[in-house]
Design a protein around this motif. Structure first.
Motif, PDB file in Angstrom:
ATOM      1  N   THR A 165       0.749  -1.012  -0.020  1.00 27.44           N
ATOM      2  CA  THR A 165      -0.100  -0.055   0.082  1.00 27.44           C
ATOM      3  C   THR A 165       0.911   1.187  -0.026  1.00 27.44           C
ATOM      4  OG1 THR A 165      -0.175  -0.213   2.420  1.00 27.44           O
ATOM      5  CG2 THR A 165      -1.998  -1.084   1.371  1.00 27.44           C
ATOM      6  N   PHE A 168       2.100   2.095  -3.619  1.00 27.62           N
ATOM      7  CA  PHE A 168       1.299   2.265  -4.637  1.00 27.62           C
ATOM      8  C   PHE A 168       0.562   3.485  -4.215  1.00 27.62           C
ATOM      9  CE2 PHE A 168       1.821  -1.937  -5.930  1.00 27.62           C
ATOM     10  CZ  PHE A 168       1.733  -2.046  -7.372  1.00 27.62           C
ATOM     11  N   ASP A 169       0.647   4.019  -2.978  1.00 26.53           N
ATOM     12  CA  ASP A 169      -0.298   5.338  -2.586  1.00 26.53           C
ATOM     13  C   ASP A 169       0.710   6.364  -3.006  1.00 26.53           C
ATOM     14  OD1 ASP A 169      -2.592   3.967  -1.520  1.00 26.53           O
ATOM     15  OD2 ASP A 169      -1.750   4.158   0.448  1.00 26.53           O
ATOM     16  N   VAL A 177       1.074   7.150  -8.570  1.00 24.23           N
ATOM     17  CA  VAL A 177       1.823   5.669  -9.358  1.00 24.23           C
ATOM     18  C   VAL A 177       0.789   5.236 -10.241  1.00 24.23           C
ATOM     19  CG1 VAL A 177       2.846   3.624  -8.699  1.00 24.23           C
ATOM     20  CG2 VAL A 177       3.331   5.606  -7.307  1.00 24.23           C
ATOM     21  N   LEU A 178      -0.477   4.957  -9.802  1.00 20.81           N
ATOM     22  CA  LEU A 178      -1.288   4.270 -10.718  1.00 20.81           C
ATOM     23  C   LEU A 178      -1.286   4.906 -12.212  1.00 20.81           C
ATOM     24  CD1 LEU A 178      -4.423   3.490  -8.460  1.00 20.81           C
ATOM     25  CD2 LEU A 178      -2.587   2.058  -8.994  1.00 20.81           C
ATOM     26  N   ILE A 181       1.884   4.117 -13.934  1.00 24.62           N
ATOM     27  CA  ILE A 181       1.712   2.714 -14.587  1.00 24.62           C
ATOM     28  C   ILE A 181       0.754   2.675 -15.731  1.00 24.62           C
ATOM     29  CG2 ILE A 181       0.794   0.367 -14.025  1.00 24.62           C
ATOM     30  CD1 ILE A 181       1.482   0.948 -11.145  1.00 24.62           C
ATOM     31  N   MET A 240      -3.451  -2.808  -9.580  1.00 26.52           N
ATOM     32  CA  MET A 240      -3.894  -1.425  -9.437  1.00 26.52           C
ATOM     33  C   MET A 240      -5.349  -1.286  -8.521  1.00 26.52           C
ATOM     34  SD  MET A 240      -3.190  -0.502 -13.432  1.00 26.52           S
ATOM     35  CE  MET A 240      -3.441   1.408 -13.168  1.00 26.52           C
ATOM     36  N   ALA A 243      -4.674  -1.919  -4.904  1.00 31.95           N
ATOM     37  CA  ALA A 243      -3.909  -0.752  -4.315  1.00 31.95           C
ATOM     38  C   ALA A 243      -4.892   0.466  -4.100  1.00 31.95           C
ATOM     39  CB  ALA A 243      -2.707  -0.391  -5.313  1.00 31.95           C
ATOM     40  N   ARG A 244      -5.974   0.388  -5.078  1.00 36.92           N
ATOM     41  CA  ARG A 244      -6.857   1.663  -4.986  1.00 36.92           C
ATOM     42  C   ARG A 244      -7.859   1.209  -3.830  1.00 36.92           C
ATOM     43  NH1 ARG A 244     -10.240   2.898  -9.940  1.00 36.92           N
ATOM     44  NH2 ARG A 244     -11.754   1.925  -8.785  1.00 36.92           N
TER      45      ARG A 244
END
Length: 329
Positions: A165, A168-169, A177-178, A181, A240, A243-244
């Protein structure tokens, strides 16, 4: 004669890649103007723009993979179910335990492996089993969604892997980061489709499989690789999405197949295969995500959004056919 030549020249330009992308940019700008006019600062706010990009990133990665499959003459209705299965498998207690003992990348590799495995199964069924892609992927849709429900017992699984986390945060120069990607996948997809032998073979297989076979291309193997590539994209999208939301669920990815195919068609990729554009797909994803955001900010129902998406898809296909005829003429 000059008057007759002008419409033909315009038709050829609109049927070309620059013409299609120009039309998509204009449509996106008009949609943004509508958003500003109806929602004001709520739409133009930087946080809202980043929200649109975050939402577009997940379905955008799936759409990039879908572009390859459709360009190669196929279709995949199981992408949403594959995303759900990958998210569930990657967030099981066993997977999280392995990640805690080793590295959080275990979660990522698990999702990618599940996605790739489902893609291989789809490709083998279509290429070697000679099952129509619509039927094969419809079967995978049902099987993958059902397996996700069995594994999760129809419960939402919470991810508790701090390293995952935290990574990706984060953001890169203020960009989540999302979104980074998504940009990397889109750039890689563009290079792969337009600047490599693999891309040229994809166009050949989608345009005329028999001619491609006679030219020495192993059409069946190439088809398997295309579906595997889409499966990997679904695995990335699952990572993703985890992560979200910090969850894995059998309900993840609902109607992703509709959104991905819609973005691909809007972008200018032919459903019959043989022509595809990554840039157009990216614009298609942004158009649909922005449209949903405008609807949400104006308190319009999801049913109205669905009707609007359906109408846009029909109009896009009709324009494709008309421009193709005009360009040929």
């Amino acid at each position: 004669m000059v008057a007759d030549a002008a419409p033909r020249t315009a038709g050829r330009f609109l049927a070309s890649a620059p013409g299609r992308n120009t039309g998509l940019v204009v449509a996106l700008v008009l949609l943004c103007l509508v958003g500003v006019a109806t929602a004001g600062d709520r739409f133009a706010d930087l946080d809202n723009v980043l929200t649109i990009l975050r939402l577009a990133s997940v379905i955008g990665v799936v759409s990039i993979g879908m572009t390859f499959v459709v360009t190669g003459g196929g279709i995949d209705l199981s992408v949403g179910a594959i995303v759900a299965l990958a998210s569930v498998w990657a967030t099981t207690l066993a997977t999280q335990g392995m990640a805690a003992d080793t590295h959080w990348l275990v979660v990522v590799f698990t999702a990618l492996a599940v996605g790739a495995g489902c893609g291989v199964v789809n490709g083998v069924l279509v290429a070697y089993g000679r099952i129509v892609a619509f039927i094969a992927t419809l079967a995978m849709l049902a099987a993958a969604r059902g397996l996700a429900e069995i594994i999760s017992n129809r419960r939402t699984q919470i991810l508790n892997v701090p390293g995952f986390t935290a990574f990706f945060d984060a953001s890169v120069l203020g960009v989540p980061v999302l979104v980074v990607i998504f940009a990397l996948v889109a750039a890689g997809g563009w290079v792969l489709l337009n600047r490599t032998t693999f891309g040229r073979r994809t166009f050949a297989v989608g345009g005329n499989p028999e001619a491609a076979r006679l030219a020495g291309i192993d059409v069946r193997r190439h088809t398997v690789v295309l579906y595997t590539l889409l499966g990997v994209c679904c695995g990335i999208a699952a990572v993703m999405l985890i992560a979200r939301t910090t969850t894995g669920s059998s309900t993840h990815g609902a109607l992703y197949e509709l959104d991905a195919i819609a973005a691909v068609v809007i972008g200018g990729t032919l459903l019959s295969g043989g022509r595809g554009t990554i840039a157009g797909t990216v614009f298609g994803v942004l158009i649909f995500t922005t449209l949903s955001n405008v609807f949400t900010l104006n308190n319009l129902s999801t049913s109205a959004q669905a009707v609007a998406k359906g109408a846009i898809i029909v109009v896009a296909v009709l324009l494709q056919q008309r421009l193709a005829r005009r360009g040929g003429a």
